[in-house]
Design a protein around this motif. Structure first.
Motif, PDB file in Angstrom:
ATOM      1  N   GLY A 224      43.514  44.070  55.112  1.00  0.00           N
ATOM      2  CA  GLY A 224      43.726  42.907  54.255  1.00  0.00           C
ATOM      3  C   GLY A 224      42.715  42.839  53.129  1.00  0.00           C
ATOM      4  N   GLN A 225      41.470  43.213  53.413  1.00  0.00           N
ATOM      5  CA  GLN A 225      40.446  43.210  52.373  1.00  0.00           C
ATOM      6  C   GLN A 225      40.751  44.257  51.307  1.00  0.00           C
ATOM      7  OE1 GLN A 225      36.668  43.588  54.392  1.00  0.00           O
ATOM      8  NE2 GLN A 225      36.826  41.556  55.324  1.00  0.00           N
ATOM      9  N   ILE A 226      41.267  45.403  51.715  1.00  0.00           N
ATOM     10  CA  ILE A 226      41.637  46.441  50.753  1.00  0.00           C
ATOM     11  C   ILE A 226      42.774  45.958  49.855  1.00  0.00           C
ATOM     12  CG2 ILE A 226      42.719  48.714  50.535  1.00  0.00           C
ATOM     13  CD1 ILE A 226      41.016  49.609  52.928  1.00  0.00           C
ATOM     14  N   ARG A 227      43.757  45.277  50.455  1.00  0.00           N
ATOM     15  CA  ARG A 227      44.862  44.757  49.641  1.00  0.00           C
ATOM     16  C   ARG A 227      44.366  43.765  48.601  1.00  0.00           C
ATOM     17  NH1 ARG A 227      47.612  44.889  54.628  1.00  0.00           N
ATOM     18  NH2 ARG A 227      47.192  42.671  54.988  1.00  0.00           N
ATOM     19  N   GLU A 228      43.410  42.922  48.993  1.00  0.00           N
ATOM     20  CA  GLU A 228      42.828  41.985  48.031  1.00  0.00           C
ATOM     21  C   GLU A 228      42.146  42.736  46.894  1.00  0.00           C
ATOM     22  OE1 GLU A 228      42.557  38.630  47.747  1.00  0.00           O
ATOM     23  OE2 GLU A 228      43.801  38.128  49.480  1.00  0.00           O
ATOM     24  N   LEU A 229      41.395  43.775  47.226  1.00  0.00           N
ATOM     25  CA  LEU A 229      40.685  44.541  46.209  1.00  0.00           C
ATOM     26  C   LEU A 229      41.649  45.253  45.260  1.00  0.00           C
ATOM     27  CD1 LEU A 229      37.864  46.085  48.428  1.00  0.00           C
ATOM     28  CD2 LEU A 229      37.594  44.275  46.725  1.00  0.00           C
ATOM     29  N   GLU A 230      42.782  45.699  45.791  1.00  0.00           N
ATOM     30  CA  GLU A 230      43.742  46.425  44.953  1.00  0.00           C
ATOM     31  C   GLU A 230      44.383  45.526  43.902  1.00  0.00           C
ATOM     32  OE1 GLU A 230      45.086  49.887  48.171  1.00  0.00           O
ATOM     33  OE2 GLU A 230      46.329  48.077  47.917  1.00  0.00           O
ATOM     34  N   ARG A 231      44.362  44.219  44.126  1.00  0.00           N
ATOM     35  CA  ARG A 231      44.852  43.290  43.118  1.00  0.00           C
ATOM     36  C   ARG A 231      43.860  43.151  41.966  1.00  0.00           C
ATOM     37  NH1 ARG A 231      45.474  37.780  45.749  1.00  0.00           N
ATOM     38  NH2 ARG A 231      46.721  37.263  43.920  1.00  0.00           N
ATOM     39  N   GLY A 232      42.619  43.568  42.219  1.00  0.00           N
ATOM     40  CA  GLY A 232      41.539  43.403  41.260  1.00  0.00           C
ATOM     41  C   GLY A 232      40.482  42.480  41.823  1.00  0.00           C
ATOM     42  N   CYS A 233      39.251  42.682  41.438  1.00  0.00           N
ATOM     43  CA  CYS A 233      38.158  41.843  41.938  1.00  0.00           C
ATOM     44  C   CYS A 233      37.075  41.766  40.877  1.00  0.00           C
ATOM     45  CB  CYS A 233      37.594  42.410  43.236  1.00  0.00           C
ATOM     46  SG  CYS A 233      36.135  41.533  43.821  1.00  0.00           S
ATOM     47  N   ASP A 234      36.741  40.558  40.451  1.00  0.00           N
ATOM     48  CA  ASP A 234      35.719  40.356  39.420  1.00  0.00           C
ATOM     49  C   ASP A 234      34.424  39.800  40.009  1.00  0.00           C
ATOM     50  OD1 ASP A 234      37.628  41.015  37.291  1.00  0.00           O
ATOM     51  OD2 ASP A 234      38.589  39.154  37.924  1.00  0.00           O
ATOM     52  N   ILE A 235      34.540  38.985  41.054  1.00  0.00           N
ATOM     53  CA  ILE A 235      33.375  38.438  41.747  1.00  0.00           C
ATOM     54  C   ILE A 235      33.515  38.839  43.209  1.00  0.00           C
ATOM     55  CG2 ILE A 235      32.089  36.355  42.368  1.00  0.00           C
ATOM     56  CD1 ILE A 235      33.458  35.009  39.921  1.00  0.00           C
ATOM     57  N   LEU A 236      32.593  39.657  43.692  1.00  0.00           N
ATOM     58  CA  LEU A 236      32.680  40.190  45.046  1.00  0.00           C
ATOM     59  C   LEU A 236      31.488  39.733  45.868  1.00  0.00           C
ATOM     60  CD1 LEU A 236      34.030  42.054  47.145  1.00  0.00           C
ATOM     61  CD2 LEU A 236      32.681  43.947  46.191  1.00  0.00           C
ATOM     62  N   VAL A 237      31.781  39.093  47.017  1.00  0.00           N
ATOM     63  CA  VAL A 237      30.750  38.718  47.985  1.00  0.00           C
ATOM     64  C   VAL A 237      30.879  39.677  49.158  1.00  0.00           C
ATOM     65  CG1 VAL A 237      29.708  36.828  49.280  1.00  0.00           C
ATOM     66  CG2 VAL A 237      31.163  36.320  47.295  1.00  0.00           C
ATOM     67  N   ALA A 238      29.769  40.289  49.585  1.00  0.00           N
ATOM     68  CA  ALA A 238      29.881  41.355  50.577  1.00  0.00           C
ATOM     69  C   ALA A 238      28.662  41.420  51.482  1.00  0.00           C
ATOM     70  CB  ALA A 238      30.061  42.707  49.868  1.00  0.00           C
ATOM     71  N   THR A 239      28.903  41.880  52.703  1.00  0.00           N
ATOM     72  CA  THR A 239      27.796  42.324  53.541  1.00  0.00           C
ATOM     73  C   THR A 239      27.571  43.812  53.232  1.00  0.00           C
ATOM     74  OG1 THR A 239      29.372  42.756  55.340  1.00  0.00           O
ATOM     75  CG2 THR A 239      28.181  40.663  55.399  1.00  0.00           C
ATOM     76  N   PRO A 240      26.335  44.286  53.356  1.00  0.00           N
ATOM     77  CA  PRO A 240      26.039  45.659  52.918  1.00  0.00           C
ATOM     78  C   PRO A 240      26.858  46.735  53.612  1.00  0.00           C
ATOM     79  CG  PRO A 240      24.009  44.411  53.155  1.00  0.00           C
ATOM     80  CD  PRO A 240      25.104  43.549  53.717  1.00  0.00           C
ATOM     81  N   GLY A 241      27.044  46.625  54.940  1.00  0.00           N
ATOM     82  CA  GLY A 241      27.754  47.673  55.664  1.00  0.00           C
ATOM     83  C   GLY A 241      29.199  47.826  55.227  1.00  0.00           C
ATOM     84  N   ARG A 242      29.941  46.721  55.138  1.00  0.00           N
ATOM     85  CA  ARG A 242      31.342  46.789  54.737  1.00  0.00           C
ATOM     86  C   ARG A 242      31.460  47.245  53.274  1.00  0.00           C
ATOM     87  NH1 ARG A 242      36.247  44.951  56.802  1.00  0.00           N
ATOM     88  NH2 ARG A 242      35.301  45.798  58.702  1.00  0.00           N
ATOM     89  N   LEU A 243      30.552  46.798  52.424  1.00  0.00           N
ATOM     90  CA  LEU A 243      30.565  47.243  51.031  1.00  0.00           C
ATOM     91  C   LEU A 243      30.414  48.755  50.955  1.00  0.00           C
ATOM     92  CD1 LEU A 243      30.435  46.714  47.940  1.00  0.00           C
ATOM     93  CD2 LEU A 243      27.942  46.499  48.218  1.00  0.00           C
ATOM     94  N   HIS A 244      29.437  49.288  51.678  1.00  0.00           N
ATOM     95  CA  HIS A 244      29.182  50.728  51.671  1.00  0.00           C
ATOM     96  C   HIS A 244      30.423  51.489  52.146  1.00  0.00           C
ATOM     97  CE1 HIS A 244      27.072  54.539  52.466  1.00  0.00           C
ATOM     98  NE2 HIS A 244      26.115  54.073  51.679  1.00  0.00           N
ATOM     99  N   ASP A 245      31.065  50.978  53.177  1.00  0.00           N
ATOM    100  CA  ASP A 245      32.273  51.597  53.721  1.00  0.00           C
ATOM    101  C   ASP A 245      33.381  51.644  52.669  1.00  0.00           C
ATOM    102  OD1 ASP A 245      34.326  52.569  55.297  1.00  0.00           O
ATOM    103  OD2 ASP A 245      34.480  50.790  56.555  1.00  0.00           O
ATOM    104  N   LEU A 246      33.604  50.542  51.970  1.00  0.00           N
ATOM    105  CA  LEU A 246      34.687  50.474  50.994  1.00  0.00           C
ATOM    106  C   LEU A 246      34.395  51.307  49.749  1.00  0.00           C
ATOM    107  CD1 LEU A 246      35.551  46.706  51.431  1.00  0.00           C
ATOM    108  CD2 LEU A 246      37.069  48.630  51.923  1.00  0.00           C
ATOM    109  N   ILE A 247      33.116  51.438  49.415  1.00  0.00           N
ATOM    110  CA  ILE A 247      32.759  52.348  48.314  1.00  0.00           C
ATOM    111  C   ILE A 247      33.099  53.783  48.710  1.00  0.00           C
ATOM    112  CG2 ILE A 247      30.840  53.328  46.990  1.00  0.00           C
ATOM    113  CD1 ILE A 247      29.482  50.573  47.152  1.00  0.00           C
ATOM    114  N   ASP A 248      32.718  54.162  49.938  1.00  0.00           N
ATOM    115  CA  ASP A 248      32.989  55.528  50.405  1.00  0.00           C
ATOM    116  C   ASP A 248      34.485  55.796  50.549  1.00  0.00           C
ATOM    117  OD1 ASP A 248      30.307  56.081  50.426  1.00  0.00           O
ATOM    118  OD2 ASP A 248      30.048  55.851  52.592  1.00  0.00           O
TER     119      ASP A 248
END
Length: 502
Positions: A224-248
């Motif tokens: 679900g988080q990936i689907r949200e990101l695919e719509r576009g994201c201008d302001i992102l709130v994240a925990t470091p681990g999940r952010l790192h995962d989604l970047i990779d």
């Protein structure tokens, strides 16, 4: 992923105001009374209390070259007109000290390290100026996928906010829903800046565009988080681990980041996140042409030294009150309670006080479950939250606490940082924390933004490591010092103000 997880209403999936093309004829969206109540209602949003005027007496110091001046009223701030409308809607009337200086510093594009008391409005102090800057520049800055290329699209956030816990991540996301809410949608249409949630493309007359904000954190459904990101994201709130995962995974590109914000920055750099944060900032393509902002109620000297690695040399340091201080709006009571007597004492306190939201801190996950069970068996409406509970259970527990279904919440340190829940009138340290910084963050869950609160702490022989600092804090805040702590009272009870390296 099981079906319950796929359909769960995660904190990151909460409703936002949406603009639809059919509203264009009238230039205004219909009201959503239910969402207005959720975002701005008295029962859901912490408003300033009777002691708000005390903020005027708190000393403020800005260290660094050529700091911009603060302001006394939000009307005087260098903010987009739509943001000023949202500020009024959120009932922010007079800026707190951290807001009046932080907003000026951020709008001047200066890096900042800010230390201010718990409950003093730090979240709004960084969300207001960064979101306001996007309102003015969104048409030139936003990035969206073409209609047939969502799966290969990388979200390119303009504002990246890092938080140490999932709960704080959700809370910042909630606050961003307020400061970017419907008021700017309505009025921005006439200002040629339409926040169009459903249509990510500029309309023919160039007035329709979107500002999207998202939250990503571990434990919640990543699909679900990936689907949200695919719509576009201008302001992102994240925990470091999940952010790192989604970047990779190739779902986030940091090359467009204009503002990097570390909330509870000392905790972020001191609880094992520092290598991940350093990797994200230095080796994942993050723009060097960014403003970096760090906020916390405590900033130990060694953490401030580490934080400088992420800031420009001409950064400013904003200190509101003493570094690591707390508010005098909290009545602090310290009781001598032996380990075997703690359960009886906590029950006594709960029964002796008028019914109110009470947050009880314990040291271990097992202790949280055990005390929760004891309170339940004592016919007291409680729930618990800790790191071993799955994310749905954690979010359900916080929701029950917020709604008052379970007005007693037993918690480990997972909610000690930043969590801002209306009408938490009593905090109980069932187990004393190991450090004075943790103590300050725990008791700071009450007495938010000028409201009053009570903090009760159980002390015994296992707590002597924190005795001297707690005594100093009691003296500093003009609180009663119990007899068993009076031996720690000396002629010099001031905390070391270790700013010599700033």
């Amino acid at each position: 992923m099981d079906r319950s997880s796929a359909t769960y209403n995660w904190g990151s999936s909460k409703k936002r105001y949406e603009w639809r093309s059919e509203y264009s004829a009238q230039g205004v969206a219909p009201r959503d009374v239910e969402l207005e109540k959720e975002l701005f209602g008295e029962e859901n949003h912490v408003h300033s209390g009777l002691n708000f005027d005390k903020y005027k007496e708190i000393p403020v110091k800005v260290t660094g070259e050529n700091p911009p001046p603060g302001f006394e009223r939000f009307e005087d701030a260098n903010l987009h007109p739509c943001m000023k409308e949202n500020i009024a809607l959120a009932r922010y009337t007079i800026p707190t000290p951290v807001q009046k200086y932080s907003i000026s510093i951020v709008t001047a594009n200066r890096d900042l390290m800010a230390c201010a008391q718990t409950g003093s409005g730090k979240t709004a102090a960084f969300l207001i100026p960064t979101c306001s800057a996007l309102f003015a520049q969104a048409q030139q800055l936003i990035s969206r996928a073409s209609p047939n290329d969502y799966r290969h699209f990388k979200a390119r956030p303009l504002v990246l906010i890092l938080a140490p816990t999932r709960e704080l991540c959700c809370q910042i996301f909630d606050e961003s829903r307020r400061v970017s809410a419907f008021d700017n949608i309505f009025r921005a249409f006439t200002d040629h800046l339409l926040l169009d949630i459903n249509n990510p493309h500029l309309s023919e007359n160039g007035t329709g565009l979107t500002i999207y904000f998202s939250a990503v954190y571990g434990g919640a459904g990543i699909a679900g988080q990936i689907r949200e990101l695919e719509r576009g994201c201008d302001i992102l709130v994240a925990t470091p681990g999940r952010l790192h995962d989604l970047i990779d995974r190739g779902k986030i590109d940091l090359s467009s980041v204009r503002y990097l914000i570390l909330d509870e920055a000392d905790r972020m750099l001191d609880m094992g996140f520092e290598p991940v944060i350093r990797d994200v900032v230095e080796r994942k393509g993050m723009s060097q042409n960014r403003v970096t902002l760090m906020y916390s109620a405590t900033f130990p000297k060694e953490i401030r030294a580490l934080a400088r690695d992420f800031l420009k040399p001409n950064y400013l340091f904003l200190k509101v009150g003493r570094v690591g201080g707390t508010t005098t709006d909290i009545t602090q009571k310290v009781y001598w309670v032996e380990e075997q007597d703690k359960r009886a004492k906590v029950k006594e306190l709960l029964i002796s006080q008028p019914p109110c939201r009470t947050l009880i801190f314990v040291d271990t996950k097992r202790a949280a479950d055990s005390l929760d069970q004891y309170l339940f068996e004592s016919k007291l409406p409680s729930t618990s939250i800790h790191g071993d509970r799955n994310q749905m259970e954690r979010e359900d527990a916080l929701l029950a606490f917020k709604k008052g279904t379970c007005p007693i919440l037993v918690a480990t340190a997972v909610v000690a940082r930043g969590i801002d829940i209306k009408d938490v009138m009593h905090v109980i340290n069932f187990d004393m924390p190991p450090t004075i910084d943790e103590y300050i963050h725990r008791i700071g869950r009450t007495a938010r933004v000028g409201n009053a609160g009570l903090a009760s702490s159980f002390f015994n022989n296992s707590s002597t490591g924190i005795a001297r600092d707690v005594t100093r804090l009691l003296v500093e805040c003009k609180q009663e010092v119990p007899e068993f702590l009076k031996r720690y009272v000396t002629s010099n009870m001031r905390f070391e103000d270790d700013e010599d390296d700033l």
